[in-house]
Design a protein around this motif. Sequence first.
Motif, PDB file in Angstrom:
ATOM      1  N   GLN A  42       0.830  -1.205   0.000  1.00  0.00           N
ATOM      2  CA  GLN A  42       0.000   0.000   0.000  1.00  0.00           C
ATOM      3  C   GLN A  42       0.863   1.254   0.000  1.00  0.00           C
ATOM      4  O   GLN A  42       0.541   2.236  -0.692  1.00  0.00           O
ATOM      5  CB  GLN A  42      -0.933  -0.015   1.207  1.00  0.00           C
ATOM      6  N   ASN A  43       1.947   1.234   0.742  1.00  0.00           N
ATOM      7  CA  ASN A  43       2.856   2.393   0.758  1.00  0.00           C
ATOM      8  C   ASN A  43       3.480   2.615  -0.616  1.00  0.00           C
ATOM      9  O   ASN A  43       3.668   3.775  -1.042  1.00  0.00           O
ATOM     10  CB  ASN A  43       3.953   2.186   1.796  1.00  0.00           C
ATOM     11  N   GLU A  44       3.821   1.523  -1.292  1.00  0.00           N
ATOM     12  CA  GLU A  44       4.382   1.654  -2.634  1.00  0.00           C
ATOM     13  C   GLU A  44       3.370   2.271  -3.587  1.00  0.00           C
ATOM     14  O   GLU A  44       3.717   3.116  -4.431  1.00  0.00           O
ATOM     15  CB  GLU A  44       4.827   0.278  -3.141  1.00  0.00           C
ATOM     16  N   VAL A  45       2.113   1.852  -3.471  1.00  0.00           N
ATOM     17  CA  VAL A  45       1.065   2.422  -4.322  1.00  0.00           C
ATOM     18  C   VAL A  45       0.897   3.905  -4.035  1.00  0.00           C
ATOM     19  O   VAL A  45       0.779   4.738  -4.962  1.00  0.00           O
ATOM     20  CB  VAL A  45      -0.264   1.674  -4.104  1.00  0.00           C
ATOM     21  N   VAL A  46       0.914   4.272  -2.745  1.00  0.00           N
ATOM     22  CA  VAL A  46       0.772   5.676  -2.362  1.00  0.00           C
ATOM     23  C   VAL A  46       1.947   6.490  -2.900  1.00  0.00           C
ATOM     24  O   VAL A  46       1.780   7.625  -3.378  1.00  0.00           O
ATOM     25  CB  VAL A  46       0.664   5.804  -0.833  1.00  0.00           C
ATOM     26  N   GLN A  47       3.161   5.916  -2.834  1.00  0.00           N
ATOM     27  CA  GLN A  47       4.335   6.603  -3.364  1.00  0.00           C
ATOM     28  C   GLN A  47       4.190   6.868  -4.857  1.00  0.00           C
ATOM     29  O   GLN A  47       4.490   7.967  -5.346  1.00  0.00           O
ATOM     30  CB  GLN A  47       5.592   5.779  -3.100  1.00  0.00           C
ATOM     31  N   ARG A  48       3.753   5.854  -5.600  1.00  0.00           N
ATOM     32  CA  ARG A  48       3.591   6.025  -7.043  1.00  0.00           C
ATOM     33  C   ARG A  48       2.545   7.102  -7.354  1.00  0.00           C
ATOM     34  O   ARG A  48       2.747   7.939  -8.249  1.00  0.00           O
ATOM     35  CB  ARG A  48       3.196   4.698  -7.680  1.00  0.00           C
ATOM     36  N   LEU A  49       1.436   7.039  -6.630  1.00  0.00           N
ATOM     37  CA  LEU A  49       0.402   8.051  -6.860  1.00  0.00           C
ATOM     38  C   LEU A  49       0.917   9.445  -6.524  1.00  0.00           C
ATOM     39  O   LEU A  49       0.632  10.418  -7.255  1.00  0.00           O
ATOM     40  CB  LEU A  49      -0.825   7.719  -5.996  1.00  0.00           C
ATOM     41  N   ALA A  50       1.692   9.557  -5.435  1.00  0.00           N
ATOM     42  CA  ALA A  50       2.244  10.865  -5.057  1.00  0.00           C
ATOM     43  C   ALA A  50       3.242  11.355  -6.098  1.00  0.00           C
ATOM     44  O   ALA A  50       3.300  12.555  -6.417  1.00  0.00           O
ATOM     45  CB  ALA A  50       2.903  10.776  -3.690  1.00  0.00           C
ATOM     46  N   GLY A  51       4.057  10.397  -6.629  1.00  0.00           N
ATOM     47  CA  GLY A  51       5.042  10.782  -7.654  1.00  0.00           C
ATOM     48  C   GLY A  51       4.375  11.289  -8.916  1.00  0.00           C
ATOM     49  O   GLY A  51       4.747  12.353  -9.448  1.00  0.00           O
ATOM     50  N   TRP A  52       3.366  10.552  -9.390  1.00  0.00           N
ATOM     51  CA  TRP A  52       2.658  10.992 -10.587  1.00  0.00           C
ATOM     52  C   TRP A  52       1.890  12.297 -10.324  1.00  0.00           C
ATOM     53  O   TRP A  52       1.761  13.152 -11.211  1.00  0.00           O
ATOM     54  CB  TRP A  52       1.711   9.928 -11.092  1.00  0.00           C
TER      55      TRP A  52
ATOM     56  N   GLY B  68      10.433  19.945 -17.544  1.00  0.00           N
ATOM     57  CA  GLY B  68      10.232  19.878 -16.090  1.00  0.00           C
ATOM     58  C   GLY B  68       9.641  18.549 -15.666  1.00  0.00           C
ATOM     59  O   GLY B  68      10.064  17.954 -14.666  1.00  0.00           O
ATOM     60  N   CYS B  69       8.655  18.072 -16.434  1.00  0.00           N
ATOM     61  CA  CYS B  69       8.047  16.766 -16.104  1.00  0.00           C
ATOM     62  C   CYS B  69       9.062  15.639 -16.253  1.00  0.00           C
ATOM     63  O   CYS B  69       9.123  14.730 -15.411  1.00  0.00           O
ATOM     64  CB  CYS B  69       6.846  16.517 -17.006  1.00  0.00           C
ATOM     65  N   ALA B  70       9.877  15.677 -17.324  1.00  0.00           N
ATOM     66  CA  ALA B  70      10.877  14.632 -17.556  1.00  0.00           C
ATOM     67  C   ALA B  70      11.930  14.639 -16.452  1.00  0.00           C
ATOM     68  O   ALA B  70      12.345  13.573 -15.959  1.00  0.00           O
ATOM     69  CB  ALA B  70      11.523  14.826 -18.930  1.00  0.00           C
ATOM     70  N   TRP B  71      12.373  15.805 -16.043  1.00  0.00           N
ATOM     71  CA  TRP B  71      13.388  15.881 -14.980  1.00  0.00           C
ATOM     72  C   TRP B  71      12.843  15.339 -13.657  1.00  0.00           C
ATOM     73  O   TRP B  71      13.521  14.582 -12.967  1.00  0.00           O
ATOM     74  CB  TRP B  71      13.823  17.347 -14.825  1.00  0.00           C
TER      75      TRP B  71
ATOM     76  N   LYS C 182      14.734   7.557  -9.922  1.00  0.00           N
ATOM     77  CA  LYS C 182      16.028   7.264  -9.301  1.00  0.00           C
ATOM     78  C   LYS C 182      15.887   6.999  -7.803  1.00  0.00           C
ATOM     79  O   LYS C 182      16.587   6.155  -7.239  1.00  0.00           O
ATOM     80  CB  LYS C 182      16.969   8.439  -9.555  1.00  0.00           C
ATOM     81  N   SER C 183      14.954   7.698  -7.174  1.00  0.00           N
ATOM     82  CA  SER C 183      14.754   7.530  -5.726  1.00  0.00           C
ATOM     83  C   SER C 183      13.860   6.331  -5.379  1.00  0.00           C
ATOM     84  O   SER C 183      13.682   6.024  -4.203  1.00  0.00           O
ATOM     85  CB  SER C 183      14.136   8.801  -5.145  1.00  0.00           C
ATOM     86  N   GLY C 184      13.293   5.671  -6.397  1.00  0.00           N
ATOM     87  CA  GLY C 184      12.481   4.488  -6.171  1.00  0.00           C
ATOM     88  C   GLY C 184      10.997   4.762  -5.938  1.00  0.00           C
ATOM     89  O   GLY C 184      10.260   3.869  -5.532  1.00  0.00           O
ATOM     90  N   TRP C 185      10.574   5.965  -6.203  1.00  0.00           N
ATOM     91  CA  TRP C 185       9.170   6.284  -6.002  1.00  0.00           C
ATOM     92  C   TRP C 185       8.307   5.861  -7.199  1.00  0.00           C
ATOM     93  O   TRP C 185       7.093   5.762  -7.070  1.00  0.00           O
ATOM     94  CB  TRP C 185       8.990   7.787  -5.766  1.00  0.00           C
TER      95      TRP C 185
END
Length: 335
Positions: free
Chosen positions: A271-281, A321-324, A331-334
């Motif tokens: 669940q934390n991984e899913v939250v991280q991905r959603l936060a990253g996007w 900006g989006c690509a960077w 790189k950070s694993g999010w």
Amino acid sequence: MNSISNEDKKPSCDSVINSVAYRNGKRLQDVTVEDISEVLKEPDTFVWLGLWQPEDAYMRSIQDEFGLHDLAIEDALTAHQRPKIEQYGESLFIVTHTAQKVNETIEYGETHLFLGKNFLITIRHGASSSYKEIRKHAEERPEMMSKGPGYALYCVLDSIVDNYLEILHQYTEQFDAIEKMMFQNTFNQQAVQQVYNLRRDLLSLRNAAVPMEDICNQLSHHFEELVPKSLRAYIRDVQDHANQVIRTTDDMREMLSNAMHVNLALVSVHQNEVVQRLAGWGAILAIPTVIFSLYGMNFKNMPELNDWWGYPVTLGVTVAGCAWLYWKLKKSGWL
């Protein structure tokens, strides 16, 4: 009153499954209840009487023939006794819990035993397999049966504990299947329910085995007049098997508890991984959202609004900006 020699038949009204006299370890003959007291007077002879849920009046006649204590008779007539071993005069009264597989479920019953110098009485209540094979196995070893009813007692106790081990083996197979289900990163309500049911069943089996270990411990250290020293190694073997059941059930219950905790941890991590991905996007989408909303305000004097290169530059800055930010989050694993 006629005795019944076939243990596989349903008990008659007098509840006698088998009533046999043995001399010097060899089977003599079936004996009627009325003749038991006379047979017990003969030297080097003992009687093994098997009963199934006897009635009160019949147990009173048994009491007279064997000279049993009133309190022991009252306990023997009542099922749902706690496992125990008690001495009444020159005889022992033992209560054990039995386990039996019935229609893919495990049911528990009781076996009450009276042990004297020249007799053994087994009284079965509830779920319990026939002791016919136990008696047959014991009769095949007359040199051991010559040691008296203590050996017959060992055979009964050993069979009860062997049933524990057989059921434990079935629980072990269930445990392996459930363990595989628990080591997943998704919540499985069915697996959790199975863990609870198996832990409960293991506890019931453990509660049956713990008193058996204590009973065997007392038999192997006391009551030498009823359990000769030559039989104590056999009793200790039953005790070791009961201890094996206890240790294995304890280990399995602890491992099931740990497996449940691991499953919850895996679900939480997923669940934390899913939250991280959603936060990253969400962070990536925030860049075009801010820029496009800024230029969507339609103010007259805005930078690059009237320049031909304003639109492509704005898109380029947005994409860059989006690509960077995507590269940094990846790189950070999010992502």
